[in-house]
Design a protein around this motif. Structure first.
Motif, PDB file in Angstrom:
ATOM      1  N   GLY A  66     -38.997  50.206-107.386  1.00  0.00           N
ATOM      2  CA  GLY A  66     -39.041  49.540-106.077  1.00  0.00           C
ATOM      3  C   GLY A  66     -40.390  48.945-105.739  1.00  0.00           C
ATOM      4  N   GLY A  67     -41.406  49.259-106.535  1.00  0.00           N
ATOM      5  CA  GLY A  67     -42.709  48.643-106.271  1.00  0.00           C
ATOM      6  C   GLY A  67     -43.881  49.540-106.598  1.00  0.00           C
ATOM      7  N   ALA A  68     -43.878  50.759-106.054  1.00  0.00           N
ATOM      8  CA  ALA A  68     -45.069  51.609-106.164  1.00  0.00           C
ATOM      9  C   ALA A  68     -45.162  52.326-107.506  1.00  0.00           C
ATOM     10  CB  ALA A  68     -45.081  52.610-105.018  1.00  0.00           C
ATOM     11  N   CYS A 110     -29.837  54.567-101.974  1.00  0.00           N
ATOM     12  CA  CYS A 110     -30.211  53.514-102.923  1.00  0.00           C
ATOM     13  C   CYS A 110     -30.757  52.334-102.122  1.00  0.00           C
ATOM     14  CB  CYS A 110     -28.974  53.101-103.724  1.00  0.00           C
ATOM     15  SG  CYS A 110     -29.275  51.707-104.805  1.00  0.00           S
ATOM     16  N   ASN A 111     -31.986  51.950-102.455  1.00  0.00           N
ATOM     17  CA  ASN A 111     -32.649  50.871-101.725  1.00  0.00           C
ATOM     18  C   ASN A 111     -32.334  49.525-102.382  1.00  0.00           C
ATOM     19  OD1 ASN A 111     -34.406  49.150-100.408  1.00  0.00           O
ATOM     20  ND2 ASN A 111     -36.124  50.582-100.431  1.00  0.00           N
ATOM     21  N   GLY A 112     -31.423  48.785-101.751  1.00  0.00           N
ATOM     22  CA  GLY A 112     -31.055  47.463-102.267  1.00  0.00           C
ATOM     23  C   GLY A 112     -31.431  46.390-101.265  1.00  0.00           C
ATOM     24  N   PHE A 155     -37.465  42.294 -93.701  1.00  0.00           N
ATOM     25  CA  PHE A 155     -38.198  42.726 -94.893  1.00  0.00           C
ATOM     26  C   PHE A 155     -38.684  44.166 -94.754  1.00  0.00           C
ATOM     27  CE2 PHE A 155     -42.453  42.857 -97.034  1.00  0.00           C
ATOM     28  CZ  PHE A 155     -41.991  42.838 -98.336  1.00  0.00           C
ATOM     29  N   VAL A 156     -39.129  44.535 -93.555  1.00  0.00           N
ATOM     30  CA  VAL A 156     -39.705  45.866 -93.359  1.00  0.00           C
ATOM     31  C   VAL A 156     -38.660  46.967 -93.565  1.00  0.00           C
ATOM     32  CG1 VAL A 156     -39.352  46.138 -90.854  1.00  0.00           C
ATOM     33  CG2 VAL A 156     -41.406  47.093 -91.940  1.00  0.00           C
ATOM     34  N   CYS A 157     -37.381  46.627 -93.462  1.00  0.00           N
ATOM     35  CA  CYS A 157     -36.338  47.636 -93.663  1.00  0.00           C
ATOM     36  C   CYS A 157     -36.246  48.096 -95.116  1.00  0.00           C
ATOM     37  CB  CYS A 157     -34.980  47.145 -93.146  1.00  0.00           C
ATOM     38  SG  CYS A 157     -34.892  47.248 -91.360  1.00  0.00           S
ATOM     39  N   GLY A 158     -36.957  47.428 -96.031  1.00  0.00           N
ATOM     40  CA  GLY A 158     -37.043  47.931 -97.400  1.00  0.00           C
ATOM     41  C   GLY A 158     -38.004  49.102 -97.501  1.00  0.00           C
ATOM     42  N   GLU A 159     -38.903  49.236 -96.527  1.00  0.00           N
ATOM     43  CA  GLU A 159     -39.833  50.380 -96.495  1.00  0.00           C
ATOM     44  C   GLU A 159     -38.998  51.617 -96.166  1.00  0.00           C
ATOM     45  OE1 GLU A 159     -42.626  53.322 -95.216  1.00  0.00           O
ATOM     46  OE2 GLU A 159     -41.011  52.513 -94.003  1.00  0.00           O
ATOM     47  N   GLU A 160     -39.228  52.689 -96.914  1.00  0.00           N
ATOM     48  CA  GLU A 160     -38.258  53.785 -96.881  1.00  0.00           C
ATOM     49  C   GLU A 160     -38.042  54.440 -95.515  1.00  0.00           C
ATOM     50  OE1 GLU A 160     -39.794  55.990-100.151  1.00  0.00           O
ATOM     51  OE2 GLU A 160     -41.295  57.055 -98.978  1.00  0.00           O
ATOM     52  N   THR A 161     -39.096  54.584 -94.704  1.00  0.00           N
ATOM     53  CA  THR A 161     -38.882  55.248 -93.407  1.00  0.00           C
ATOM     54  C   THR A 161     -38.152  54.305 -92.434  1.00  0.00           C
ATOM     55  OG1 THR A 161     -41.073  54.615 -92.583  1.00  0.00           O
ATOM     56  CG2 THR A 161     -40.903  56.746 -93.683  1.00  0.00           C
ATOM     57  N   LEU A 183     -33.359  61.711-101.112  1.00  0.00           N
ATOM     58  CA  LEU A 183     -33.905  61.038-102.297  1.00  0.00           C
ATOM     59  C   LEU A 183     -33.688  59.535-102.137  1.00  0.00           C
ATOM     60  CD1 LEU A 183     -34.903  61.160-105.321  1.00  0.00           C
ATOM     61  CD2 LEU A 183     -32.498  60.962-105.907  1.00  0.00           C
ATOM     62  N   ILE A 184     -34.782  58.773-102.132  1.00  0.00           N
ATOM     63  CA  ILE A 184     -34.642  57.309-102.055  1.00  0.00           C
ATOM     64  C   ILE A 184     -35.149  56.704-103.346  1.00  0.00           C
ATOM     65  CG2 ILE A 184     -35.289  55.177-100.867  1.00  0.00           C
ATOM     66  CD1 ILE A 184     -35.469  56.523 -98.355  1.00  0.00           C
ATOM     67  N   ASN A 185     -34.300  55.962-104.001  1.00  0.00           N
ATOM     68  CA  ASN A 185     -34.717  55.201-105.180  1.00  0.00           C
ATOM     69  C   ASN A 185     -34.183  53.786-105.104  1.00  0.00           C
ATOM     70  OD1 ASN A 185     -34.573  58.079-107.273  1.00  0.00           O
ATOM     71  ND2 ASN A 185     -36.356  56.757-107.073  1.00  0.00           N
ATOM     72  N   ASN A 186     -34.827  52.954-105.862  1.00  0.00           N
ATOM     73  CA  ASN A 186     -34.474  51.542-105.938  1.00  0.00           C
ATOM     74  C   ASN A 186     -33.222  51.346-106.844  1.00  0.00           C
ATOM     75  OD1 ASN A 186     -35.217  49.248-108.206  1.00  0.00           O
ATOM     76  ND2 ASN A 186     -35.366  48.518-106.114  1.00  0.00           N
ATOM     77  N   VAL A 187     -32.549  50.210-106.691  1.00  0.00           N
ATOM     78  CA  VAL A 187     -31.349  49.882-107.484  1.00  0.00           C
ATOM     79  C   VAL A 187     -31.640  49.980-108.994  1.00  0.00           C
ATOM     80  CG1 VAL A 187     -29.816  47.958-108.116  1.00  0.00           C
ATOM     81  CG2 VAL A 187     -30.390  48.341-105.713  1.00  0.00           C
ATOM     82  N   CYS A 207     -47.987  50.997 -92.163  1.00  0.00           N
ATOM     83  CA  CYS A 207     -47.117  51.081 -93.347  1.00  0.00           C
ATOM     84  C   CYS A 207     -47.562  50.091 -94.420  1.00  0.00           C
ATOM     85  CB  CYS A 207     -45.651  50.855 -92.965  1.00  0.00           C
ATOM     86  SG  CYS A 207     -45.171  49.119 -92.907  1.00  0.00           S
ATOM     87  N   GLY A 208     -46.845  50.143 -95.540  1.00  0.00           N
ATOM     88  CA  GLY A 208     -47.188  49.322 -96.697  1.00  0.00           C
ATOM     89  C   GLY A 208     -47.195  47.839 -96.408  1.00  0.00           C
ATOM     90  N   LEU A 209     -46.392  47.379 -95.450  1.00  0.00           N
ATOM     91  CA  LEU A 209     -46.373  45.934 -95.192  1.00  0.00           C
ATOM     92  C   LEU A 209     -47.758  45.454 -94.763  1.00  0.00           C
ATOM     93  CD1 LEU A 209     -43.565  43.900 -93.465  1.00  0.00           C
ATOM     94  CD2 LEU A 209     -45.955  43.352 -93.097  1.00  0.00           C
ATOM     95  N   GLY A 210     -48.314  46.116 -93.752  1.00  0.00           N
ATOM     96  CA  GLY A 210     -49.644  45.722 -93.271  1.00  0.00           C
ATOM     97  C   GLY A 210     -50.733  46.068 -94.277  1.00  0.00           C
TER      98      GLY A 210
HETATM   99  C1  LIG Z   1     -42.681  46.486 -96.599  1.00  0.00           C
HETATM  100  C2  LIG Z   1     -42.011  47.190 -97.728  1.00  0.00           C
HETATM  101  C3  LIG Z   1     -40.829  46.707 -98.251  1.00  0.00           C
HETATM  102  C4  LIG Z   1     -40.195  47.367 -99.298  1.00  0.00           C
HETATM  103  N1  LIG Z   1     -39.052  46.836 -99.801  1.00  0.00           N
HETATM  104  C5  LIG Z   1     -38.411  47.483-100.803  1.00  0.00           C
HETATM  105  C6  LIG Z   1     -37.188  46.976-101.315  1.00  0.00           C
HETATM  106  O1  LIG Z   1     -36.693  45.939-100.886  1.00  0.00           O
HETATM  107  N2  LIG Z   1     -36.584  47.665-102.311  1.00  0.00           N
HETATM  108  C7  LIG Z   1     -37.121  48.838-102.800  1.00  0.00           C
HETATM  109  O2  LIG Z   1     -36.524  49.474-103.669  1.00  0.00           O
HETATM  110  N3  LIG Z   1     -38.269  49.342-102.339  1.00  0.00           N
HETATM  111  C8  LIG Z   1     -38.916  48.695-101.349  1.00  0.00           C
HETATM  112  N4  LIG Z   1     -40.071  49.225-100.851  1.00  0.00           N
HETATM  113  C9  LIG Z   1     -40.537  50.514-101.407  1.00  0.00           C
HETATM  114  C10 LIG Z   1     -39.777  51.670-100.740  1.00  0.00           C
HETATM  115  O3  LIG Z   1     -40.458  52.049 -99.558  1.00  0.00           O
HETATM  116  C11 LIG Z   1     -39.671  52.900-101.651  1.00  0.00           C
HETATM  117  O4  LIG Z   1     -40.932  53.224-102.116  1.00  0.00           O
HETATM  118  C12 LIG Z   1     -38.744  52.692-102.824  1.00  0.00           C
HETATM  119  O5  LIG Z   1     -37.459  52.312-102.420  1.00  0.00           O
HETATM  120  C13 LIG Z   1     -38.655  53.993-103.621  1.00  0.00           C
HETATM  121  O6  LIG Z   1     -37.838  53.807-104.758  1.00  0.00           O
HETATM  122  P1  LIG Z   1     -38.402  53.964-106.244  1.00  0.00           P
HETATM  123  O7  LIG Z   1     -39.172  55.253-106.289  1.00  0.00           O
HETATM  124  O8  LIG Z   1     -37.188  53.992-107.092  1.00  0.00           O
HETATM  125  O9  LIG Z   1     -39.283  52.781-106.474  1.00  0.00           O
HETATM  126  C14 LIG Z   1     -40.750  48.561 -99.816  1.00  0.00           C
HETATM  127  C15 LIG Z   1     -41.950  49.065 -99.292  1.00  0.00           C
HETATM  128  C16 LIG Z   1     -42.581  48.383 -98.265  1.00  0.00           C
HETATM  129  C17 LIG Z   1     -43.854  48.940 -97.741  1.00  0.00           C
END
Ligand SMILES: Cc1cc2nc3c(=O)[nH]c(=O)nc-3n(C[C@H](O)[C@H](O)[C@H](O)COP(=O)(O)O)c2cc1C
Ligand code: SF4
Length: 530
Positions: free
Chosen positions: A170-172, A195-197, A284-290, A321-325, A503-506
């Motif tokens: 998902g990025g980090a 699942c973060n999609g 876009f911010v709704c992708g941030e997990e919290t 548990l939050i993970n990306n697609v 948060c990560g966006l800023g």
């Molecule tokens: C602003 C912002 C947007 C994010 N958008 C996404 C997203 O679209 N999809 C995603 O999987 N993670 C996104 N993330 C990261 C999630 O917060 C989270 O770390 C991730 O879903 C964890 O999954 P992973 O461990 O499988 O990477 C975003 C984080 C931030 C700060």
């Protein structure tokens, strides 16, 4: 569902196979160029030539080379046709019948595929994403069966994921096995899997493609995760702009329920698991997990400070548990082929493969899956074929609004989490945008700042006010009204917003500015007033 039933479905499926299979891409990109009509035209031509006993026309997901779509492939001949139209479709059948079929994939298309390693995308463009039988046929849901009945409990599954070295896509890049272990250890009457999609980065569509092309692989990964961490309820959060992905996921969930693969007593075990789709409204911010969890709970999608982390206190206060697609789509291949196999792919700290959407000023654009450690040059010049019209490639942008620009002099750098970070960018979720010599890098920085400014949720002042001020300063500079003092102020603001946002966006919004200042400072200076 039991193993006999699974075997019998696969046998029936194989018995129904035809001598020739014509695969029509019906993922969003090709559908937008009428691939559904192309499939109908193919089926009509097959019927008119009395070939229905020999030829099957199959709906499949994304084949990857989206810039050349609509794409049609033919097996077992191994042919691929580009830019197919409703008018040209019947001629493919004519050529097949006449034994004159030949590969129409242009010269540029071959290197695009040659360097790829399909792990996540192995079934994409091959199976019908709307038929669970197709997924069974490629071994689908057998890993879950093995996990439930042959592996020695949830901890054994987590050990395998740790050993594989998989990091979140998902990025980090947080280690997936470690996260699963934390959720498994957290106590609670309930636990959730999410699942973060949401996939909001401009130019990125890797997750959309997985969901549209192989939804059961994601579901099976989530089921295994649920078993490993002790959860019985899951949500897939998908943005509303992805209607095809949502509908294919809903179809997949319905089919899995019909076969007893979701619900109670899965594969005659004590494991119960349900999955629901939640549709995001495109923030876009709704992708941030919290923020994502707040949105699932029905509240406004705004981040809150961590700790507590979702693994300890997530949805409705329960461990989540939050993970990306793409992270979930890696689970089945890892357990199917073994963690050692997976750990053998990639580099020391970045294992496996990564899916990128290769877009921008590039001849072959589309989705690629490459082993970690491949160089940027191999991706851009060999696979992508460089910039159109012979222009010089100047830089790439990775990681979306949280990432940065990497100039061409660093193209021999391997693609892995640490190397991209050391260059001032990040791996991100997989957007890879190519810029050529005609691109103004200050404009690029302004584009991403505008995006962050518009997507800022406004909860904290540094991000809410800082992104507006940075955007205004960048506009002043782009319009040649800026001074050296404005540039200094821009740099001061980058530092402030990065270190004080919630948060990560800023925290990452300044990255595109900082990386362009690092490598393309001249372009800023040239625009300043004397
Ligand atoms: C602003 C912002 C947007 C994010 N958008 C996404 C997203 O679209 N999809 C995603 O999987 N993670 C996104 N993330 C990261 C999630 O917060 C989270 O770390 C991730 O879903 C964890 O999954 P992973 O461990 O499988 O990477 C975003 C984080 C931030 C700060
Ligand atoms: S950093 Fe931006 S997006 Fe994140 S909470 Fe603060 S205002 Fe909202």
């Amino acid at each position: 569902m039991d193993v006999e039933e699974l075997d019998s479905i696969v046998q029936k499926q194989r018995a129904a196979r035809k001598e020739i299979c014509i695969r029509c891409c019906m993922a969003s990109g090709c559908v937008s160029s009428r691939s559904d009509d192309i499939k109908t035209a193919m089926q009509k031509a097959v019927a008119e030539k009395n070939l229905t006993n020999r030829v099957e026309v199959r709906r499949v997901g994304c084949m990857g080379l989206c810039s050349q779509g609509p794409l049609v492939a033919v097996d077992p001949q191994g042919l691929m046709y580009e830019h197919v139209t409703v008018e040209s479709a019947p001629s493919i059948i004519d050529a097949l019948v006449g034994g004159k079929a030949q590969a129409e994939l242009g010269e540029a298309g071959r290197p695009f595929f040659a360097r790829q390693l399909m792990v996540v995308r192995a079934n994409e463009g091959r199976i019908d994403p709307e038929r669970i039988e197709d997924y069974f046929d490629v071994g689908g849901y057998r890993t879950l069966l093995r996990v439930l009945h042959e592996m020695h409990g949830p901890s054994h599954v987590i050990e395998a994921i740790v050993k594989s070295g998989l990091r979140g896509r998902g990025g980090a890049g947080y280690p997936t096995g470690l996260k699963w272990g934390t959720v498994a250890k957290s106590g609670g009457a309930h636990k959730f899997v999410v699942c973060n999609g949401d996939e909001g980065d401009p130019g990125a569509y890797m997750d959309r493609s997985v969901l549209e092309s192989d939804p059961h692989k994601v579901l099976e990964g989530m089921l295994i995760a649920g078993y490993a961490v002790g959860a019985d309820q899951a949500y897939i959060y998908v943005r509303a702009e992805y209607p095809l992905a949502v509908s294919r996921l809903q179809t997949a969930i319905r089919q899995a329920k019909q076969h007893g693969l979701l619900g109670s007593g899965i594969y005659e075990s004590p494991f119960n698991f349900n999955v629901e789709v939640r549709i995001g409204a495109g923030a876009f911010v709704c992708g941030e997990e919290t923020a994502l969890m707040a949105s699932i709970e029905g509240s406004r999608g705004q981040p809150h400070p961590r700790p507590p982390y979702p693994a300890e206190r997530g949805l409705w206060g329960y461990p989540t548990l939050i993970n990306n697609v793409e992270t979930f789509a890696n689970i089945v291949p890892i357990l199917e082929r073994g963690p050692d196999w997976y750990a053998g792919l990639g580099t020391e700290k970045s294992k496996g493969t990564k899916v990128f959407s290769l877009t921008g000023k590039i001849r072959n654009s589309g989705l690629i899956e490459v082993p970690m450690g491949i160089t940027i040059r191999e991706v851009v010049e060999e696979m992508g074929g460089g910039a159109p019209g012979g222009a010089r490639v100047k830089a790439i942008q990775t990681g979306g609004p949280s990432g940065g620009c990497i100039p061409a002099e660093h193209f021999d750098t391997p693609v892995d989490y640490e190397s991209l970070f050391n260059l001032g960018s990040i791996m991100g979720s997989g957007g890879l945008i190519v810029m050529d010599e005609h691109t103004n890098m200050v404009d690029v920085a302004r584009f991403y700042m505008q995006f962050c400014m518009e997507e800022s949720c406004g909860k904290c002042i540094p991000c809410r006010a800082g992104t507006i001020q940075m955007y205004d300063l960048l506009t002043k500079i782009v319009e040649r009204r800026g001074t050296l003092r404005d540039l200094e102020q821009l740099e001061e603001l980058c530092d402030l917003v990065k270190h004080t946002s919630l948060c990560g966006l800023g925290q990452t919004a300044p990255n595109p500015v900082l990386s362009t200042l690092r490598y393309f400072r001249d372009e800023y200076l040239q625009l300043l007033q004397p």
